[in-house]
Design a protein around this motif. Structure first.
Motif, PDB file in Angstrom:
ATOM      1  N   GLY A  34      -6.143  16.341  16.299  1.00  0.00           N
ATOM      2  CA  GLY A  34      -5.993  16.683  17.708  1.00  0.00           C
ATOM      3  C   GLY A  34      -4.744  16.022  18.245  1.00  0.00           C
ATOM      4  N   LEU A  35      -4.875  15.274  19.333  1.00  0.00           N
ATOM      5  CA  LEU A  35      -3.725  14.593  19.925  1.00  0.00           C
ATOM      6  C   LEU A  35      -3.531  13.191  19.353  1.00  0.00           C
ATOM      7  CD1 LEU A  35      -4.286  15.619  23.645  1.00  0.00           C
ATOM      8  CD2 LEU A  35      -2.734  16.661  21.999  1.00  0.00           C
ATOM      9  N   SER A  36      -4.462  12.760  18.494  1.00  0.00           N
ATOM     10  CA  SER A  36      -4.386  11.413  17.936  1.00  0.00           C
ATOM     11  C   SER A  36      -3.999  11.467  16.464  1.00  0.00           C
ATOM     12  CB  SER A  36      -5.742  10.715  18.062  1.00  0.00           C
ATOM     13  OG  SER A  36      -6.101  10.592  19.416  1.00  0.00           O
ATOM     14  N   SER A  37      -3.519  10.330  15.959  1.00  0.00           N
ATOM     15  CA  SER A  37      -3.195  10.269  14.538  1.00  0.00           C
ATOM     16  C   SER A  37      -4.159   9.319  13.835  1.00  0.00           C
ATOM     17  CB  SER A  37      -1.754   9.807  14.335  1.00  0.00           C
ATOM     18  OG  SER A  37      -1.622   8.485  14.773  1.00  0.00           O
ATOM     19  N   LEU A  38      -4.349   9.590  12.553  1.00  0.00           N
ATOM     20  CA  LEU A  38      -5.153   8.730  11.687  1.00  0.00           C
ATOM     21  C   LEU A  38      -4.168   7.957  10.825  1.00  0.00           C
ATOM     22  CD1 LEU A  38      -7.512  11.489  10.282  1.00  0.00           C
ATOM     23  CD2 LEU A  38      -8.009   9.935  12.131  1.00  0.00           C
ATOM     24  N   THR A  39      -4.213   6.662  10.865  1.00  0.00           N
ATOM     25  CA  THR A  39      -3.259   5.858  10.114  1.00  0.00           C
ATOM     26  C   THR A  39      -4.007   4.878   9.221  1.00  0.00           C
ATOM     27  OG1 THR A  39      -1.782   5.977  12.007  1.00  0.00           O
ATOM     28  CG2 THR A  39      -1.255   4.367  10.331  1.00  0.00           C
ATOM     29  N   PRO A  40      -3.767   4.936   7.900  1.00  0.00           N
ATOM     30  CA  PRO A  40      -4.374   3.921   7.030  1.00  0.00           C
ATOM     31  C   PRO A  40      -3.865   2.536   7.416  1.00  0.00           C
ATOM     32  CG  PRO A  40      -3.514   5.746   5.733  1.00  0.00           C
ATOM     33  CD  PRO A  40      -3.012   5.932   7.138  1.00  0.00           C
ATOM     34  N   LEU A  41      -4.759   1.561   7.403  1.00  0.00           N
ATOM     35  CA  LEU A  41      -4.379   0.193   7.739  1.00  0.00           C
ATOM     36  C   LEU A  41      -3.815  -0.497   6.509  1.00  0.00           C
ATOM     37  CD1 LEU A  41      -7.416  -0.895   9.936  1.00  0.00           C
ATOM     38  CD2 LEU A  41      -5.146  -0.219  10.695  1.00  0.00           C
ATOM     39  N   VAL A  42      -2.651  -1.099   6.665  1.00  0.00           N
ATOM     40  CA  VAL A  42      -2.000  -1.802   5.561  1.00  0.00           C
ATOM     41  C   VAL A  42      -2.633  -3.192   5.440  1.00  0.00           C
ATOM     42  CG1 VAL A  42       0.187  -2.668   4.667  1.00  0.00           C
ATOM     43  CG2 VAL A  42       0.142  -0.567   6.023  1.00  0.00           C
ATOM     44  N   PRO A  43      -3.152  -3.538   4.253  1.00  0.00           N
ATOM     45  CA  PRO A  43      -3.729  -4.879   4.093  1.00  0.00           C
ATOM     46  C   PRO A  43      -2.673  -5.954   4.319  1.00  0.00           C
ATOM     47  CG  PRO A  43      -4.245  -3.474   2.206  1.00  0.00           C
ATOM     48  CD  PRO A  43      -3.236  -2.743   3.037  1.00  0.00           C
ATOM     49  N   ASP A  44      -3.116  -7.128   4.728  1.00  0.00           N
ATOM     50  CA  ASP A  44      -2.212  -8.253   4.921  1.00  0.00           C
ATOM     51  C   ASP A  44      -1.584  -8.625   3.582  1.00  0.00           C
ATOM     52  OD1 ASP A  44      -1.372 -11.107   5.084  1.00  0.00           O
ATOM     53  OD2 ASP A  44      -2.133 -10.897   7.128  1.00  0.00           O
ATOM     54  N   LEU A  45      -0.291  -8.870   3.573  1.00  0.00           N
ATOM     55  CA  LEU A  45       0.432  -9.188   2.351  1.00  0.00           C
ATOM     56  C   LEU A  45      -0.161 -10.394   1.639  1.00  0.00           C
ATOM     57  CD1 LEU A  45       2.923  -8.566   0.582  1.00  0.00           C
ATOM     58  CD2 LEU A  45       4.181 -10.182   1.984  1.00  0.00           C
ATOM     59  N   SER A  46      -0.642 -11.372   2.392  1.00  0.00           N
ATOM     60  CA  SER A  46      -1.176 -12.591   1.786  1.00  0.00           C
ATOM     61  C   SER A  46      -2.367 -12.313   0.872  1.00  0.00           C
ATOM     62  CB  SER A  46      -1.567 -13.599   2.871  1.00  0.00           C
ATOM     63  OG  SER A  46      -2.618 -13.073   3.654  1.00  0.00           O
ATOM     64  N   GLU A  47      -3.043 -11.190   1.095  1.00  0.00           N
ATOM     65  CA  GLU A  47      -4.188 -10.862   0.256  1.00  0.00           C
ATOM     66  C   GLU A  47      -3.776 -10.509  -1.170  1.00  0.00           C
ATOM     67  OE1 GLU A  47      -7.347  -8.453   2.064  1.00  0.00           O
ATOM     68  OE2 GLU A  47      -6.132  -8.443   3.882  1.00  0.00           O
ATOM     69  N   PHE A  48      -2.511 -10.171  -1.388  1.00  0.00           N
ATOM     70  CA  PHE A  48      -2.028  -9.810  -2.713  1.00  0.00           C
ATOM     71  C   PHE A  48      -1.353 -10.987  -3.420  1.00  0.00           C
ATOM     72  CE2 PHE A  48      -2.261  -5.895  -0.302  1.00  0.00           C
ATOM     73  CZ  PHE A  48      -2.911  -5.051  -1.186  1.00  0.00           C
ATOM     74  N   ASP A  54       1.433 -18.273  -8.467  1.00  0.00           N
ATOM     75  CA  ASP A  54       2.574 -18.180  -7.550  1.00  0.00           C
ATOM     76  C   ASP A  54       3.262 -16.820  -7.693  1.00  0.00           C
ATOM     77  OD1 ASP A  54       4.362 -18.960  -5.563  1.00  0.00           O
ATOM     78  OD2 ASP A  54       5.755 -19.872  -6.988  1.00  0.00           O
ATOM     79  N   SER A  55       2.468 -15.771  -7.595  1.00  0.00           N
ATOM     80  CA  SER A  55       3.018 -14.423  -7.747  1.00  0.00           C
ATOM     81  C   SER A  55       2.180 -13.416  -6.956  1.00  0.00           C
ATOM     82  CB  SER A  55       3.042 -14.021  -9.221  1.00  0.00           C
ATOM     83  OG  SER A  55       1.722 -13.964  -9.729  1.00  0.00           O
ATOM     84  N   TYR A  56       2.761 -12.232  -6.810  1.00  0.00           N
ATOM     85  CA  TYR A  56       2.058 -11.121  -6.171  1.00  0.00           C
ATOM     86  C   TYR A  56       1.573 -10.170  -7.245  1.00  0.00           C
ATOM     87  CZ  TYR A  56       3.642 -12.437  -1.598  1.00  0.00           C
ATOM     88  OH  TYR A  56       3.828 -13.110  -0.434  1.00  0.00           O
ATOM     89  N   ARG A  57       0.449  -9.546  -6.997  1.00  0.00           N
ATOM     90  CA  ARG A  57      -0.008  -8.505  -7.893  1.00  0.00           C
ATOM     91  C   ARG A  57      -0.818  -7.489  -7.099  1.00  0.00           C
ATOM     92  NH1 ARG A  57      -5.236  -9.208  -9.929  1.00  0.00           N
ATOM     93  NH2 ARG A  57      -6.226 -11.111  -9.222  1.00  0.00           N
TER      94      ARG A  57
END
Length: 158
Positions: A34-48, A54-57
């Motif tokens: 309709g007039l609104s959008s659906l946007t997936p929420l990006v997880p917080d970077l710290s969770e990865f 000492d790395s991201y995955r």
């Protein structure tokens, strides 16, 4: 260049810019409802971030159940589908489940690409700002002394 009656002033705030993760998204891929959008929420970077290595995955479990932002509220996919079934699906899709499947596949791929890029950059630099999801654009961190004197920001101090 010729300069007359010039006062040189160093203002660190004037040359320091910061971009927050996720820098490739403008709210993420989404759908229109309709007039609104659906946007997936990006997880917080710290969770990865994994402090033990000492790395991201990429952690698939964090991308398993995607949350959505719709009309100012956050919804799980199942809650959202119940709500949206009252509306016709987007024109390119036969139903809401198919539309959300396509959106989520695109979202997962783009987020995975960004996390891979962040992991590579962090592995090379171990920059604490990057670890926190911030990228500084302070030119003094990238340019030699010779090149730095060539960059001038002109603005009225009054």
């Amino acid at each position: 260049m010729q300069l007359d009656n010039v006062s040189a002033v160093y203002d660190g705030a004037a040359v320091d810019f910061e971009m927050r993760y996720p820098w490739g998204y403008s709210g993420g891929p989404g759908l229109s409802a309709g007039l609104s959008s659906l946007t997936p929420l990006v997880p917080d970077l710290s969770e990865f971030y994994d402090a033990s290595t000492d790395s991201y995955r990429v952690k698939p479990d964090l991308l398993a159940e995607i949350q959505y932002r719709y009309r100012g509220r956050n919804y799980s996919r199942s809650e959202l589908v119940k709500l949206l079934r009252q509306q016709a699906p987007p024109a390119d899709f036969p139903d809401w489940d198919t539309a959300l499947d396509a959106t989520e596949a695109d979202f997962r791929q783009k987020l995975t690409d960004q996390l891979t890029d962040i992991a590579d950059r962090y592995a090379r630099t171990r920059d604490a700002g990057l670890r926190d999801g911030k990228v500084s654009l302070d030119l003094s961190k990238f340019l030699s002394d010779k090149d730095r004197v060539r960059v001038v920001a002109r603005r009225d101090l009054n």
